[in-house]
Design a protein around this motif. Structure first.
Motif, PDB file in Angstrom:
ATOM      1  N   PHE A  17       0.574  -1.540  -0.502  1.00  0.00           N
ATOM      2  CA  PHE A  17      -0.488   0.219  -0.058  1.00  0.00           C
ATOM      3  C   PHE A  17       1.467   1.640  -0.067  1.00  0.00           C
ATOM      4  CE2 PHE A  17      -3.216  -3.318   1.980  1.00  0.00           C
ATOM      5  CZ  PHE A  17      -3.513  -3.298   0.843  1.00  0.00           C
ATOM      6  N   PHE A  18       2.401   1.471   0.157  1.00  0.00           N
ATOM      7  CA  PHE A  18       3.044   2.034   0.159  1.00  0.00           C
ATOM      8  C   PHE A  18       4.074   2.647  -0.682  1.00  0.00           C
ATOM      9  CE2 PHE A  18       1.463   1.108   4.538  1.00  0.00           C
ATOM     10  CZ  PHE A  18       0.730   2.663   5.227  1.00  0.00           C
ATOM     11  N   GLU A  19       3.361   1.418  -1.526  1.00  0.00           N
ATOM     12  CA  GLU A  19       5.091   2.106  -2.940  1.00  0.00           C
ATOM     13  C   GLU A  19       5.263   3.082  -2.879  1.00  0.00           C
ATOM     14  OE1 GLU A  19       3.763  -1.466  -5.376  1.00  0.00           O
ATOM     15  OE2 GLU A  19       5.389  -1.011  -7.010  1.00  0.00           O
ATOM     16  N   ASP A  20       4.367   3.952  -3.197  1.00  0.00           N
ATOM     17  CA  ASP A  20       5.021   5.152  -3.791  1.00  0.00           C
ATOM     18  C   ASP A  20       5.605   5.767  -2.822  1.00  0.00           C
ATOM     19  OD1 ASP A  20       3.179   4.720  -6.008  1.00  0.00           O
ATOM     20  OD2 ASP A  20       1.359   5.614  -5.127  1.00  0.00           O
ATOM     21  N   THR A  21       5.295   6.402  -1.763  1.00  0.00           N
ATOM     22  CA  THR A  21       5.752   6.609  -0.555  1.00  0.00           C
ATOM     23  C   THR A  21       7.651   5.569  -0.446  1.00  0.00           C
ATOM     24  OG1 THR A  21       3.831   7.101   0.657  1.00  0.00           O
ATOM     25  CG2 THR A  21       6.144   7.181   1.575  1.00  0.00           C
ATOM     26  N   ILE A  22       7.675   4.434  -0.585  1.00  0.00           N
ATOM     27  CA  ILE A  22       9.510   4.179  -0.529  1.00  0.00           C
ATOM     28  C   ILE A  22       9.686   5.047  -1.920  1.00  0.00           C
ATOM     29  CG2 ILE A  22      10.382   2.294  -0.652  1.00  0.00           C
ATOM     30  CD1 ILE A  22       8.153   0.087   0.825  1.00  0.00           C
ATOM     31  N   GLN A  23       9.320   4.868  -3.079  1.00  0.00           N
ATOM     32  CA  GLN A  23      10.111   5.400  -4.525  1.00  0.00           C
ATOM     33  C   GLN A  23      10.427   6.306  -3.724  1.00  0.00           C
ATOM     34  OE1 GLN A  23       8.417   3.213  -7.746  1.00  0.00           O
ATOM     35  NE2 GLN A  23       9.985   3.684  -7.860  1.00  0.00           N
ATOM     36  N   ARG A  24       9.559   7.710  -2.984  1.00  0.00           N
ATOM     37  CA  ARG A  24      10.045   8.703  -3.228  1.00  0.00           C
ATOM     38  C   ARG A  24      11.353   8.966  -2.177  1.00  0.00           C
ATOM     39  NH1 ARG A  24       6.026  12.513  -1.442  1.00  0.00           N
ATOM     40  NH2 ARG A  24       4.820  10.691  -1.072  1.00  0.00           N
ATOM     41  N   ILE A  25      10.877   8.007  -1.033  1.00  0.00           N
ATOM     42  CA  ILE A  25      11.784   8.216   0.111  1.00  0.00           C
ATOM     43  C   ILE A  25      12.769   6.668   0.389  1.00  0.00           C
ATOM     44  CG2 ILE A  25      12.375   8.514   2.205  1.00  0.00           C
ATOM     45  CD1 ILE A  25       9.673   9.887   1.875  1.00  0.00           C
ATOM     46  N   ALA A  26      13.668   6.143  -0.213  1.00  0.00           N
ATOM     47  CA  ALA A  26      13.827   4.699  -0.188  1.00  0.00           C
ATOM     48  C   ALA A  26      14.529   4.488   1.378  1.00  0.00           C
ATOM     49  CB  ALA A  26      15.302   4.397  -1.044  1.00  0.00           C
ATOM     50  N   ALA A  27      14.815   5.903   1.715  1.00  0.00           N
ATOM     51  CA  ALA A  27      15.142   5.635   3.122  1.00  0.00           C
ATOM     52  C   ALA A  27      14.438   4.928   4.126  1.00  0.00           C
ATOM     53  CB  ALA A  27      15.680   6.826   4.286  1.00  0.00           C
ATOM     54  N   LEU A  28      13.010   4.683   4.619  1.00  0.00           N
ATOM     55  CA  LEU A  28      11.983   4.089   4.994  1.00  0.00           C
ATOM     56  C   LEU A  28      12.555   2.523   4.442  1.00  0.00           C
ATOM     57  CD1 LEU A  28       9.056   5.927   3.753  1.00  0.00           C
ATOM     58  CD2 LEU A  28      10.192   5.928   5.646  1.00  0.00           C
ATOM     59  N   ALA A  29      12.253   2.419   2.840  1.00  0.00           N
ATOM     60  CA  ALA A  29      12.795   0.768   3.542  1.00  0.00           C
ATOM     61  C   ALA A  29      14.556   0.501   3.910  1.00  0.00           C
ATOM     62  CB  ALA A  29      13.108   0.402   1.974  1.00  0.00           C
ATOM     63  N   VAL A  30      14.692   1.399   4.088  1.00  0.00           N
ATOM     64  CA  VAL A  30      16.793   0.831   5.181  1.00  0.00           C
ATOM     65  C   VAL A  30      15.873   0.878   6.628  1.00  0.00           C
ATOM     66  CG1 VAL A  30      18.545   1.951   5.860  1.00  0.00           C
ATOM     67  CG2 VAL A  30      17.712   1.965   3.072  1.00  0.00           C
ATOM     68  N   LEU A  31      14.985   1.933   7.046  1.00  0.00           N
ATOM     69  CA  LEU A  31      14.777   1.524   8.202  1.00  0.00           C
ATOM     70  C   LEU A  31      13.787   0.995   8.136  1.00  0.00           C
ATOM     71  CD1 LEU A  31      15.457   5.892   8.671  1.00  0.00           C
ATOM     72  CD2 LEU A  31      16.994   2.998   9.663  1.00  0.00           C
ATOM     73  N   MET A  32      13.025   0.132   7.952  1.00  0.00           N
ATOM     74  CA  MET A  32      11.819  -0.433   8.449  1.00  0.00           C
ATOM     75  C   MET A  32      12.247  -2.025   8.918  1.00  0.00           C
ATOM     76  SD  MET A  32       9.347  -0.609   4.147  1.00  0.00           S
ATOM     77  CE  MET A  32      10.500  -2.302   4.193  1.00  0.00           C
ATOM     78  N   PRO A  33      13.468  -2.901   8.535  1.00  0.00           N
ATOM     79  CA  PRO A  33      13.572  -3.592   9.724  1.00  0.00           C
ATOM     80  C   PRO A  33      13.369  -3.564  10.456  1.00  0.00           C
ATOM     81  CG  PRO A  33      15.056  -3.702   7.944  1.00  0.00           C
ATOM     82  CD  PRO A  33      14.337  -2.166   7.639  1.00  0.00           C
ATOM     83  N   ILE A  34      13.926  -2.323  11.703  1.00  0.00           N
ATOM     84  CA  ILE A  34      14.686  -2.046  13.211  1.00  0.00           C
ATOM     85  C   ILE A  34      13.014  -1.601  13.342  1.00  0.00           C
ATOM     86  CG2 ILE A  34      15.604  -0.679  14.297  1.00  0.00           C
ATOM     87  CD1 ILE A  34      17.566   0.356  12.124  1.00  0.00           C
ATOM     88  N   VAL A  35      12.127  -1.277  12.964  1.00  0.00           N
ATOM     89  CA  VAL A  35      10.533  -1.191  13.611  1.00  0.00           C
ATOM     90  C   VAL A  35      10.311  -2.489  13.249  1.00  0.00           C
ATOM     91  CG1 VAL A  35       8.301  -0.498  13.256  1.00  0.00           C
ATOM     92  CG2 VAL A  35      10.704   1.270  12.683  1.00  0.00           C
ATOM     93  N   SER A  36      10.218  -3.438  12.854  1.00  0.00           N
ATOM     94  CA  SER A  36       9.246  -4.195  12.761  1.00  0.00           C
ATOM     95  C   SER A  36      10.244  -5.669  13.701  1.00  0.00           C
ATOM     96  CB  SER A  36       9.258  -5.417  10.917  1.00  0.00           C
ATOM     97  OG  SER A  36      10.016  -5.632  10.399  1.00  0.00           O
TER      98      SER A  36
END
Lengths: 451, 451
Positions: B307-326
Motif C-alpha cells: 500500500f505504501f509503494e509510492d511513498t517508498i519510491q520517493r523516500i528509499a531511506a524508509l526501506a532501509v529503516l523498515m526492518p528495525i521497527v518490525s
C-alpha cells in the motif's frame, strides 16, 4: 479416605473467589490448613505483588519455611531479604539440611554468616557441609540424613535397628552399607531386605553395582544419571570416597523441569527462574538488555540494505517483497537451530556425526528452497507482472534457505565449543545472518539484473 | 565396587572409535554386554540411519526389547514395523505390561490384534487392560503388577507374605491396602512397615490420606500431582473405584521431560518426539508445512507494505529503516509471549490476574518503547540527516512495542481458550501482527508527514 486431587485451576479459583468476597478468615484458614504448602506456593506465584504481600502476611510463621522452599528464586529472595536472623533460624529449624542451605543461598553473605553463627554446632556443621558446594552440583542438592548399616550384621539386626527409629528419612528406598571409615561398599534396597531370610548377613545380599555421584558432579549430569538408571535416590561421595549424603528423586525432578524450561526461556533472552508477576520496572529493565542487543543486530541488517538504496529508489517493488525472503530464511534457520539445540542437549550430536547432519540439513534446505522459491516467484510475477523479478526472488530464496540450513547447523556447535549457551544467543545471531544474506542476495541480484 | 558414571559424551566416543576401527567384534560386545540398554538406545539415537541399521542388527534379540522402550517414537515405529509376530511376542514376554502396551501402540491396528491373539490369556488380558486407555492418560502409563495387602492382618503376616516373593515389583515404595472387592482404603509405606511393631495390624498404622489417580487422568495432570506431592508411586483407580494398577516416578520423569521439550519444539513448528537423524525426505516434508504457513503470513505483511509503494519510491531511506521497527516489535512481543506461555503452563495465569499482567506488559512495553525509540531516532537522524524521519521512526517504535506487549499477552490466552496450542501458532500470529502494525505505522506516518 482417598483424595481426588483438585486441578491447579480449581484450587486457584476457590481461593480467588474467597479473596474477592473479602472473607479474610476463610482465606487465612485455606492458607494455613486447607492447602498443602506446595499449593500455597503455587498460589503466591500466581498473585500480583501487592496481594501477594497480603497473603504472605496471613501465613503462620511455622508454615512460611515450608512454603518458601517451593517458590521461584525471585520471590524467595524477596521474602527472605526482609526477615530477621531469628525468623530465619526458626525456619531453618523446620527444614531438611539441603532445603535450609538452598534458602540461605538467596541471602547476602554477611546475613548467611549471622544465621550460621546463631545455629547450634551440629546443625551448623551439617548446613555448612552442603553450603560448601555450589548450588548446581550434587553436593548442593544432597541431603545429609542417610541411614547407613554395616556389612557384617544380619538382616534381623538391621530390622531391629530400623525399629528404633520413629520414622525413616523421606524417599528412603535403600540402606547404604559402609565400612567403619564411611567408605561406601554397597547398598541394600528395602524391597530386597523385605523378601530375604532374616538370618543372612548384609554382605551376602547387598548390591555392589551401585551408581554414585561425587559432590562436584553438575546437576544436569545428576539428572541424566537418575533418568538413565531410573533411580529414586543416589549416594554422594566426597573426592576421597567418603559418604557425604544422598540425593532423592524429588529434588532431581525440579532440576529436570527447570532444565527443559531454561532452554525455552533462553531462546527469548529470559531468565528461567523468573517471577511471572515481577513488577514493571524489574520486567522492563531485564527486557531492555535483550532489546538493545537485538537493536545492534537490526542496525547491522539496516546498514546492509543501505548499500542498495539507489536500487530500491528505482524499483520500490523490491521493498515490498524483501520481508518474504528474510522471513522464510529466518523460519527455516530457526527450525534447524532448534533441532540442533535439542540434539546437543540430548547428547546426540558429536564430532563424528556432525557432517551427516550438515549434509542432511543442506539437502532438506535445498529441497524446500526450490519448492518455495517457485511458489514465491509465481506470486511475484502475478503481482508485479515482471518475469525478471520472479527469477531474482526465486534465486534469493534458494540462496537464503541453503545458508539458513548451514548456519543453523553450525552456530550451536560453534557457540557450544566457545562455552556460550546456544539457546541464548543462537537465535539473534542466526536471524542477523539470514537477514543480511537474504537482503544482500535479493537486492544485489536486482542491482545486477536491472543495470 | 562403585561405578563412576561415564558421561554421555565419553560413552559415545568410546563406541565411535571402536566403530571407526571397524572392530565389529568389539562393537558387538559393547552393545550386548558393555553398555546398559538405555545407553544403547542413546547411541542408536545418535547415529545416522544407515549405521543405525548395522548396529541394530548386531544387538542380540533378547536385548532388543529393552533397548526399544528407551527409543523415541519415530525410531520405535521404524524397527517394530519390520518385525514378525513371533519377534514381537518374544519382546513382549521380557517387558512389563505398561512397556509392552507402549510398544504395541506404535503398530498398525491389525498387527496389534495379531500379536494379542498369539499371547496367553492372562498376559493378553493384562496388556488389554492398559491398551484400553489412551497412551497419554494415567491408564496408559500404569503398570498392573501391584502388591496388595488386607487391612486385618498384622505386620508380621505382611512380612511373611512378602518373603514368599522372590522380588518385589520395581519402585515399590508402599503396599496398597484393599478390601475383598479391590477397593483401595489406604497404603502402608515400606519405611513405616520397617519401623513399626510387628504385632499391630495394617489397619492401625496404614495411611489413609492417599493421593489417587483415575485411569483417564491426563498425563500432564499426573506429572503435576507427582511433582506437588513428591510421590514415588501412585495408585490408579477405575471409574467405579476399583484398583487397576500403579504409576511409578520413572515413567512420570519421561512425561515431565517431554512436556517441557514439547513447548520449545512447538515454537519452531517441530514435533517433540522426532528422530534427530531423520532422513532428508522426512525432514524436508515435515518442515515444508511450517514454511508454507509462514509464507502466507509473510505474504500478508508484503501486501501491507504494498500500500505504501509510492511513498517508498520517493523516500528509499524508509526501506532501509523498515526492518528495525518490525524486528524490535517482534523481539518485544516474543518475550511477552514466552513469559505468558510459561505462566499458563505453570498454572499461574487465570481470569482474575490477567488484567494485572496486561497492564504490567503495557507499561513495560511503553518504557522500552520510549527508551529505544529515542536511540533509534538518533541513529536515523545522524544517518539520513532528516529530523522528521527520526520523529516518524520513534513514533512507529512506540506504537509497535506497545502493540507487541498487548498482542503477546492476549494471543496465548485466546489460543488456549480455543484449545489451540499457543506454543505452536502463537509466534507466527504474533510476528505477523507486529510486522503489519510496525510497517503500517512507520510507512503510514511517513506518507502523512511527507505529503
Amino acid at each position: 479416605m482417598s483424595t481426588q486431587p483438585e486441578t491447579l485451576q480449581q484450587r486457584l479459583e476457590r481461593l480467588n473467589s474467597a479473596l474477592e468476597e473479602g472473607s479474610t478468615g476463610q482465606v487465612r484458614r485455606m492458607l494455613n490448613r486447607g492447602l498443602a504448602a506446595v499449593d500455597v506456593a503455587q498460589l503466591l506465584e500466581s498473585t500480583p505483588p501487592r496481594e501477594r504481600e497480603q497473603l504472605w502476611a496471613m501465613i503462620e510463621p511455622e508454615l512460611q519455611g515450608e512454603v518458601l522452599q517451593y517458590l521461584v528464586d525471585d520471590i524467595q529472595t524477596e521474602f527472605l531479604g526482609r526477615m530477621s536472623v531469628e525468623q530465619l533460624l526458626s525456619i531453618a529449624r523446620r527444614l531438611d539440611t539441603d532445603d535450609t542451605a538452598d534458602l540461605l543461598q538467596r541471602l547476602p553473605n554477611t546475613m548467611i554468616q549471622r544465621v550460621l553463627a546463631a545455629m547450634g554446632t551440629a546443625e551448623r556443621e551439617q548446613v555448612e557441609r552442603v553450603l560448601a558446594y555450589p548450588e548446581d552440583t550434587a553436593g548442593g542438592l544432597m541431603d545429609t540424613d542417610t541411614i547407613t548399616i554395616r556389612p557384617e550384621v544380619t538382616l534381623a539386626v538391621v530390622q531391629r535397628y530400623l525399629r528404633r527409629h520413629e520414622r525413616l528419612p523421606e524417599s528412603t528406598d535403600t540402606l547404604l552399607v559402609v565400612t567403619r571409615r564411611r567408605e561406601l561398599i554397597g547398598h541394600l534396597p528395602l524391597t530386597r531386605l523385605l523378601v530375604s531370610d532374616p538370618d543372612i548377613t548384609v554382605r551376602e545380599i547387598m548390591e555392589t553395582d551401585l551408581v554414585t555421584l561425587t559432590a562436584l558432579t553438575p546437576e544436569t549430569e545428576v539428572a541424566s544419571v537418575f533418568e538413565r538408571f531410573d533411580l529414586i535416590s543416589a549416594p554422594v561421595l566426597s573426592l576421597d570416597g567418603k559418604l557425604l549424603g544422598r540425593i532423592t528423586i524429588d529434588d532431581v525432578v525440579d532440576v529436570i523441569r527447570e532444565g527443559a524450561g531454561h532452554t525455552m526461556m533462553s531462546m527469548a533472552g529470559l531468565e528461567d527462574d523468573e517471577d511471572t508477576f515481577a513488577p514493571v520496572l524489574r520486567t522492563g529493565r531485564r527486557r531492555a538488555v535483550w532489546l538493545g542487543i537485538n537493536l545492534i543486530a537490526a542496525t547491522v541488517v539496516s546498514v546492509a540494505i543501505g548499500f542498495f538504496e539507489d536500487t530500491i529508489q528505482r524499483i520500490a517493488a523490491l521493498a515490498v517483497l524483501m520481508p518474504i525472503v528474510s522471513s522464510m530464511g529466518g523460519i527455516g534457520g530457526s527450525q534447524t537451530l532448534t533441532v540442533m539445540i535439542r540434539g546437543i542437549a540430548l547428547g546426540h550430536v558429536s564430532r563424528t556425526n556432525l557432517r551427516w547432519l550438515v549434509v542432511r540439513e543442506l539437502l532438506a534446505g535445498s529441497l524446500n528452497g526450490v519448492l518455495w522459491a517457485c511458489v514465491v516467484a509465481v506470486i511475484a510475477v502475478v503481482r508485479f507482472d515482471d518475469l525478471q523479478l520472479g527469477v531474482i526472488i526465486a534465486l534469493a530464496m534458494v540462496i537464503n534457505l541453503v545458508t539458513a540450513a548451514l548456519v543453523g547447523t553450525l552456530i550451536p556447535v560453534l557457540l557450544k565449543r566457545l562455552s556460550i549457551d546456544p539457546a541464548l544467543s543462537g537465535g539473534v545471531l542466526l536471524t542477523t545472518i539470514t537477514d543480511v544474506v537474504g537482503f544482500v542476495a535479493f537486492l544485489g541480484l536486482a542491482t545486477v539484473f536491472y543495470t
